[in-house]
Scaffold this motif. Structure first.
Motif, PDB file in Angstrom:
ATOM      1  N   ILE A  52       0.959  -1.292   0.105  1.00 46.91           N
ATOM      2  CA  ILE A  52       0.030   0.238   0.080  1.00 46.91           C
ATOM      3  C   ILE A  52       0.909   1.202   0.014  1.00 46.91           C
ATOM      4  O   ILE A  52       1.703   1.432   0.765  1.00 46.91           O
ATOM      5  CB  ILE A  52      -0.925   0.031   1.428  1.00 46.91           C
ATOM      6  N   LYS A  53       0.902   2.092  -1.080  1.00 48.43           N
ATOM      7  CA  LYS A  53       1.657   3.095  -0.976  1.00 48.43           C
ATOM      8  C   LYS A  53       0.961   4.231  -2.197  1.00 48.43           C
ATOM      9  O   LYS A  53       0.180   3.423  -3.006  1.00 48.43           O
ATOM     10  CB  LYS A  53       3.103   2.945  -1.474  1.00 48.43           C
ATOM     11  N   LEU A  54       1.224   5.313  -2.405  1.00 51.01           N
ATOM     12  CA  LEU A  54       0.604   6.302  -3.166  1.00 51.01           C
ATOM     13  C   LEU A  54       1.047   6.218  -4.584  1.00 51.01           C
ATOM     14  O   LEU A  54       0.404   6.159  -5.661  1.00 51.01           O
ATOM     15  CB  LEU A  54       1.071   7.549  -2.842  1.00 51.01           C
ATOM     16  N   GLY A  58      -2.936   1.463 -10.940  1.00 46.10           N
ATOM     17  CA  GLY A  58      -3.021   1.144  -9.695  1.00 46.10           C
ATOM     18  C   GLY A  58      -2.991  -0.205  -9.221  1.00 46.10           C
ATOM     19  O   GLY A  58      -2.546  -0.674  -8.481  1.00 46.10           O
ATOM     20  N   ALA A  59      -4.525  -0.528  -9.789  1.00 39.14           N
ATOM     21  CA  ALA A  59      -5.058  -1.687  -9.590  1.00 39.14           C
ATOM     22  C   ALA A  59      -4.198  -2.774 -10.126  1.00 39.14           C
ATOM     23  O   ALA A  59      -3.814  -3.865  -9.518  1.00 39.14           O
ATOM     24  CB  ALA A  59      -6.447  -1.966 -10.081  1.00 39.14           C
ATOM     25  N   LEU A  93      -6.147  -4.455  -4.047  1.00 39.41           N
ATOM     26  CA  LEU A  93      -7.150  -3.710  -5.268  1.00 39.41           C
ATOM     27  C   LEU A  93      -7.886  -2.702  -4.927  1.00 39.41           C
ATOM     28  O   LEU A  93      -7.583  -1.794  -5.835  1.00 39.41           O
ATOM     29  CB  LEU A  93      -7.727  -5.150  -5.843  1.00 39.41           C
ATOM     30  N   ALA A  94      -8.375  -2.676  -3.729  1.00 42.25           N
ATOM     31  CA  ALA A  94      -9.087  -1.464  -3.498  1.00 42.25           C
ATOM     32  C   ALA A  94      -8.271  -0.295  -3.155  1.00 42.25           C
ATOM     33  O   ALA A  94      -8.565   0.796  -3.612  1.00 42.25           O
ATOM     34  CB  ALA A  94     -10.067  -1.856  -2.280  1.00 42.25           C
ATOM     35  N   ALA A  95      -7.187  -1.054  -2.564  1.00 42.23           N
ATOM     36  CA  ALA A  95      -6.236   0.378  -2.130  1.00 42.23           C
ATOM     37  C   ALA A  95      -5.430   0.796  -3.546  1.00 42.23           C
ATOM     38  O   ALA A  95      -5.452   2.064  -3.696  1.00 42.23           O
ATOM     39  CB  ALA A  95      -5.091  -0.146  -1.299  1.00 42.23           C
TER      40      ALA A  95
END
Lengths: 165, 138
Positions: free
Chosen positions: A37-39, A112-113, A140-142
């Motif tokens: 999880i990262k930007l 992103g996904a 996936l949501a993140a």
């Protein structure tokens, strides 16, 4: 000819920018105890190259970013993870971009996904444990949320630099 | 000129609508997968399987308290503690220590992962073959 030199120079600048972004991101601690999880702020530079220069140049910039970030700041392990995420993400982003069905926001969300799917796949392969797949829904949501943020930032970047390229 | 700008704007709107559909579809898929995993795959676990780089090093019953130290990929050390039917990573010398922050797990399919050391602790249902191989420290 003169235009070509400009494009090459811009590619160099964006490669450097993407590498610095990757490095800065590695310094920011992740607020949640979940890997991946990262930007993804380096993707702002990649999106800018796709939209302002071209997708073929984006492939080169992305490849150089992943290679040099791993050589300078990472190791073999980090290289494999960022290569899996980066390659799948760029592939999906180019497909979405070429389809002309999405704006830069959607391209970034898909990227992103895809990035997180690529990383989970690499983790499953490297660690030989299918249980890691259970993290995929959260990642996936993140990826959708961080992709949206990066997409908005990328859109603003493209708007401001397009005139000068 | 004005007309052209209007067409452009209309096209942009339909693109953004497609973006939102894409985001909604992905989030829905994630939610569906999450629900399936939570409801059908995760059950009360009985055994913790510790693997390093794909090789199974230990299987231990969650009913017996234990403290296990494994040496992971790249020579790193991870200390895993089984207590009261749960398992957690009490210490690790990896750079991010995310594995320690992941907390305790006890249900099947739940994992604690240490990516830098390639250590995976997975909770499984069967606790039958508890062949503790080596290095169990109590």
């Amino acid at each position: 000819m003169k235009g070509n030199v400009r494009r090459i120079a811009f590619c160099g600048v964006f490669t450097a920018l993407a590498m610095v972004f990757s490095y800065i991101e590695s310094l920011i601690p992740i607020p949640v105890p979940i890997y991946g999880i990262k930007l993804g702020i380096a993707n702002i530079a990649i999106l800018a190259v796709i939209y302002a220069i071209g997708w073929k140049e984006a492939v080169i910039v992305n490849f150089l970013r992943i290679l040099w970030t791993a050589i300078l700041f990472g190791n073999m392990n980090s290289f494999l993870f960022s290569a899996a995420g980066g390659a799948l993400s760029l592939l999906v982003m180019i497909a979405c971009y070429k389809s002309r069905k999405f704006s830069i926001l959607g391209v970034s969300i898909a990227g992103g996904a895809a990035h997180n799917i690529g990383q989970v796949a690499m983790a499953v392969w490297l660690m030989d444990s299918t249980a890691i797949i259970y993290y995929l829904p959260i990642l996936l949501a993140a990826g959708v949320f961080t992709g949206a943020i990066i997409g908005i930032a990328g859109g603003l970047t493209v708007k401001h630099i397009k005139a000068s390229i | 000129m004005k007309h052209k700008a209007k067409v452009q704007e209309k096209r942009q709107h339909s693109l953004v609508r497609a973006d939102l559909w894409l985001a909604a579809a992905l989030l829905l898929a994630a939610l569906a997968a999450f629900t399936v995993i939570q409801c059908f795959i995760k059950k009360e676990g009985a055994c913790a399987v510790i693997t390093v780089d794909g090789r199974i090093l230990h299987r231990c019953s969650l009913n017996e308290d234990a403290e296990i130290t494994v040496s992971g990929y790249d020579g790193g050390k991870n200390t895993i503690i089984v207590s009261n039917g749960t398992v957690y990573m009490s210490d690790a010398d990896c750079p991010d220590r995310l594995c320690v922050r992941m907390g305790a797990v006890s249900r099947t399919g739940e994992t604690i992962v240490c990516l830098p050391h390639r250590v995976v602790v997975e909770v499984t249902a069967s606790g039958k073959d508890q062949d503790k191989i080596d290095g169990v420290v109590r």
